[in-house]
Design a protein around this motif. Structure first.
Motif, PDB file in Angstrom:
ATOM      1  N   LEU A  31       7.638  14.758   3.583  1.00  0.00           N
ATOM      2  CA  LEU A  31       8.756  14.081   4.246  1.00  0.00           C
ATOM      3  C   LEU A  31      10.003  13.978   3.368  1.00  0.00           C
ATOM      4  CD1 LEU A  31       6.833  11.261   6.119  1.00  0.00           C
ATOM      5  CD2 LEU A  31       7.776  13.370   7.062  1.00  0.00           C
ATOM      6  N   LEU A  32       9.841  13.595   2.111  1.00  0.00           N
ATOM      7  CA  LEU A  32      11.019  13.413   1.262  1.00  0.00           C
ATOM      8  C   LEU A  32      11.780  14.720   0.999  1.00  0.00           C
ATOM      9  CD1 LEU A  32       9.984  10.617  -1.233  1.00  0.00           C
ATOM     10  CD2 LEU A  32      11.196  10.458   0.939  1.00  0.00           C
ATOM     11  N   PRO A  33      11.099  15.809   0.645  1.00  0.00           N
ATOM     12  CA  PRO A  33      11.860  17.059   0.485  1.00  0.00           C
ATOM     13  C   PRO A  33      12.517  17.523   1.798  1.00  0.00           C
ATOM     14  CG  PRO A  33       9.777  17.230  -0.652  1.00  0.00           C
ATOM     15  CD  PRO A  33       9.727  15.971   0.167  1.00  0.00           C
ATOM     16  N   GLY A  34      11.844  17.292   2.909  1.00  0.00           N
ATOM     17  CA  GLY A  34      12.430  17.655   4.196  1.00  0.00           C
ATOM     18  C   GLY A  34      13.700  16.872   4.489  1.00  0.00           C
ATOM     19  N   LEU A  35      13.651  15.561   4.223  1.00  0.00           N
ATOM     20  CA  LEU A  35      14.847  14.738   4.406  1.00  0.00           C
ATOM     21  C   LEU A  35      15.945  15.141   3.433  1.00  0.00           C
ATOM     22  CD1 LEU A  35      13.309  11.201   5.007  1.00  0.00           C
ATOM     23  CD2 LEU A  35      14.647  12.560   6.631  1.00  0.00           C
ATOM     24  N   ALA A  36      15.569  15.457   2.210  1.00  0.00           N
ATOM     25  CA  ALA A  36      16.551  15.875   1.210  1.00  0.00           C
ATOM     26  C   ALA A  36      17.216  17.188   1.617  1.00  0.00           C
ATOM     27  CB  ALA A  36      15.892  16.005  -0.155  1.00  0.00           C
ATOM     28  N   GLY A  44       9.367   5.926   6.139  1.00  0.00           N
ATOM     29  CA  GLY A  44       9.261   5.852   7.595  1.00  0.00           C
ATOM     30  C   GLY A  44       7.891   5.466   8.105  1.00  0.00           C
ATOM     31  N   PHE A  45       7.443   6.193   9.133  1.00  0.00           N
ATOM     32  CA  PHE A  45       6.252   5.803   9.889  1.00  0.00           C
ATOM     33  C   PHE A  45       4.961   5.669   9.083  1.00  0.00           C
ATOM     34  CE2 PHE A  45       5.945  10.400  10.089  1.00  0.00           C
ATOM     35  CZ  PHE A  45       4.579  10.639  10.044  1.00  0.00           C
ATOM     36  N   ALA A  47      21.674  12.083  11.512  1.00  0.00           N
ATOM     37  CA  ALA A  47      22.047  10.763  12.037  1.00  0.00           C
ATOM     38  C   ALA A  47      20.854  10.105  12.727  1.00  0.00           C
ATOM     39  CB  ALA A  47      23.220  10.893  13.017  1.00  0.00           C
ATOM     40  N   GLY A  48      20.096  10.888  13.478  1.00  0.00           N
ATOM     41  CA  GLY A  48      18.904  10.345  14.139  1.00  0.00           C
ATOM     42  C   GLY A  48      17.861   9.873  13.140  1.00  0.00           C
ATOM     43  N   ALA A  49      17.648  10.664  12.096  1.00  0.00           N
ATOM     44  CA  ALA A  49      16.679  10.274  11.060  1.00  0.00           C
ATOM     45  C   ALA A  49      17.135   9.002  10.358  1.00  0.00           C
ATOM     46  CB  ALA A  49      16.500  11.409  10.057  1.00  0.00           C
ATOM     47  N   ALA A  50      18.424   8.911  10.058  1.00  0.00           N
ATOM     48  CA  ALA A  50      18.946   7.717   9.393  1.00  0.00           C
ATOM     49  C   ALA A  50      18.750   6.485  10.275  1.00  0.00           C
ATOM     50  CB  ALA A  50      20.420   7.905   9.056  1.00  0.00           C
ATOM     51  N   MET A  51      19.085   6.611  11.554  1.00  0.00           N
ATOM     52  CA  MET A  51      18.908   5.469  12.468  1.00  0.00           C
ATOM     53  C   MET A  51      17.439   5.093  12.608  1.00  0.00           C
ATOM     54  SD  MET A  51      21.769   5.960  15.455  1.00  0.00           S
ATOM     55  CE  MET A  51      21.385   7.650  15.848  1.00  0.00           C
ATOM     56  N   GLU A  94       0.845  -1.196   0.000  1.00  0.00           N
ATOM     57  CA  GLU A  94       0.000   0.000   0.000  1.00  0.00           C
ATOM     58  C   GLU A  94       0.876   1.240   0.000  1.00  0.00           C
ATOM     59  OE1 GLU A  94      -3.435   0.047   2.762  1.00  0.00           O
ATOM     60  OE2 GLU A  94      -2.744  -1.972   3.253  1.00  0.00           O
ATOM     61  N   ILE A  95       0.488   2.209  -0.781  1.00  0.00           N
ATOM     62  CA  ILE A  95       1.248   3.456  -0.883  1.00  0.00           C
ATOM     63  C   ILE A  95       0.603   4.487   0.043  1.00  0.00           C
ATOM     64  CG2 ILE A  95       2.067   5.239  -2.461  1.00  0.00           C
ATOM     65  CD1 ILE A  95       3.011   2.741  -3.672  1.00  0.00           C
ATOM     66  N   PRO A  96       1.380   5.088   0.950  1.00  0.00           N
ATOM     67  CA  PRO A  96       0.817   6.126   1.818  1.00  0.00           C
ATOM     68  C   PRO A  96       0.315   7.333   1.013  1.00  0.00           C
ATOM     69  CG  PRO A  96       2.885   5.333   2.711  1.00  0.00           C
ATOM     70  CD  PRO A  96       2.756   4.754   1.326  1.00  0.00           C
ATOM     71  N   HIS A  97      -0.521   8.116   1.638  1.00  0.00           N
ATOM     72  CA  HIS A  97      -1.090   9.324   1.035  1.00  0.00           C
ATOM     73  C   HIS A  97       0.023  10.179   0.436  1.00  0.00           C
ATOM     74  CE1 HIS A  97      -2.908  13.369   0.962  1.00  0.00           C
ATOM     75  NE2 HIS A  97      -4.049  12.709   0.790  1.00  0.00           N
ATOM     76  N   TRP A  98      -0.241  10.803  -0.695  1.00  0.00           N
ATOM     77  CA  TRP A  98       0.761  11.605  -1.401  1.00  0.00           C
ATOM     78  C   TRP A  98       1.318  12.731  -0.536  1.00  0.00           C
ATOM     79  CZ3 TRP A  98      -0.101  16.753  -1.963  1.00  0.00           C
ATOM     80  CH2 TRP A  98      -1.418  17.199  -1.849  1.00  0.00           C
ATOM     81  N   GLY A  99       0.516  13.202   0.414  1.00  0.00           N
ATOM     82  CA  GLY A  99       0.973  14.293   1.279  1.00  0.00           C
ATOM     83  C   GLY A  99       2.229  13.942   2.065  1.00  0.00           C
ATOM     84  N   TYR A 100       2.334  12.670   2.462  1.00  0.00           N
ATOM     85  CA  TYR A 100       3.553  12.251   3.160  1.00  0.00           C
ATOM     86  C   TYR A 100       4.756  12.335   2.234  1.00  0.00           C
ATOM     87  CZ  TYR A 100       0.718  10.427   6.987  1.00  0.00           C
ATOM     88  OH  TYR A 100      -0.137  10.302   8.044  1.00  0.00           O
ATOM     89  N   TRP A 101       4.579  11.941   0.984  1.00  0.00           N
ATOM     90  CA  TRP A 101       5.682  11.937   0.029  1.00  0.00           C
ATOM     91  C   TRP A 101       6.174  13.358  -0.247  1.00  0.00           C
ATOM     92  CZ3 TRP A 101       7.934   7.439  -1.331  1.00  0.00           C
ATOM     93  CH2 TRP A 101       7.205   6.261  -1.113  1.00  0.00           C
ATOM     94  N   VAL A 102       5.248  14.304  -0.375  1.00  0.00           N
ATOM     95  CA  VAL A 102       5.650  15.667  -0.745  1.00  0.00           C
ATOM     96  C   VAL A 102       6.123  16.494   0.442  1.00  0.00           C
ATOM     97  CG1 VAL A 102       4.194  15.711  -2.813  1.00  0.00           C
ATOM     98  CG2 VAL A 102       3.323  16.654  -0.672  1.00  0.00           C
TER      99      VAL A 102
END
Length: 124
Positions: free
Chosen positions: A27-32, A102-103, A65-69, A17-25
């Protein structure tokens, strides 16, 4: 205890199952951005000149480092949950998606595993 004793028989595949698109737009830019600011001197300098100096670089390193772990831990949990639920053909997909996102992915997997367990439980 051997590896096969902890593995349930394979459940029918319903795909990942793919999470809601809102998580993708979000979380991913934030991590990047966090990764870029942590690892690139020029990007961090530009950020400080044009945005803010509120976040010292050592703090960004700790956050990265925390996010990676956390993401590695969540991916390991996803692998184990999928294995235990018998979602063997989907296990790699769940693991990879959970590592990246992630979550939100882990939450969907937990719901799927609970549904598989409930379907296997005989009604009284």
């Amino acid at each position: 205890m051997n590896a096969t004793s902890a593995t349930a028989p394979e459940a029918p595949s319903a795909g990942v199952e793919i999470p809601h698109w809102g998580y993708w737009v979000t979380l991913l830019p934030g991590l990047a951005l966090l990764t870029t600011l942590s690892l690139s001197d020029s990007a961090y300098k530009l950020w400080c000149e044009r945005v803010t100096t509120l976040f010292p670089r050592p703090l960004l390193h700790v956050l990265l480092a925390g996010a990676a772990m956390a993401h590695v831990g969540e991916a390991i949990a996803a692998y184990r949950i999928a294995t235990k639920a018998g979602l063997l053909s989907d296990r790699a997909g769940w693991t990879l998606q959970t590592f990246v996102l992630g979550f939100p992915s882990l939450g969907l997997l937990r719901k799927r595993a609970a549904a598989v367990a409930a379907a296997k439980t005989p009604a009284p």
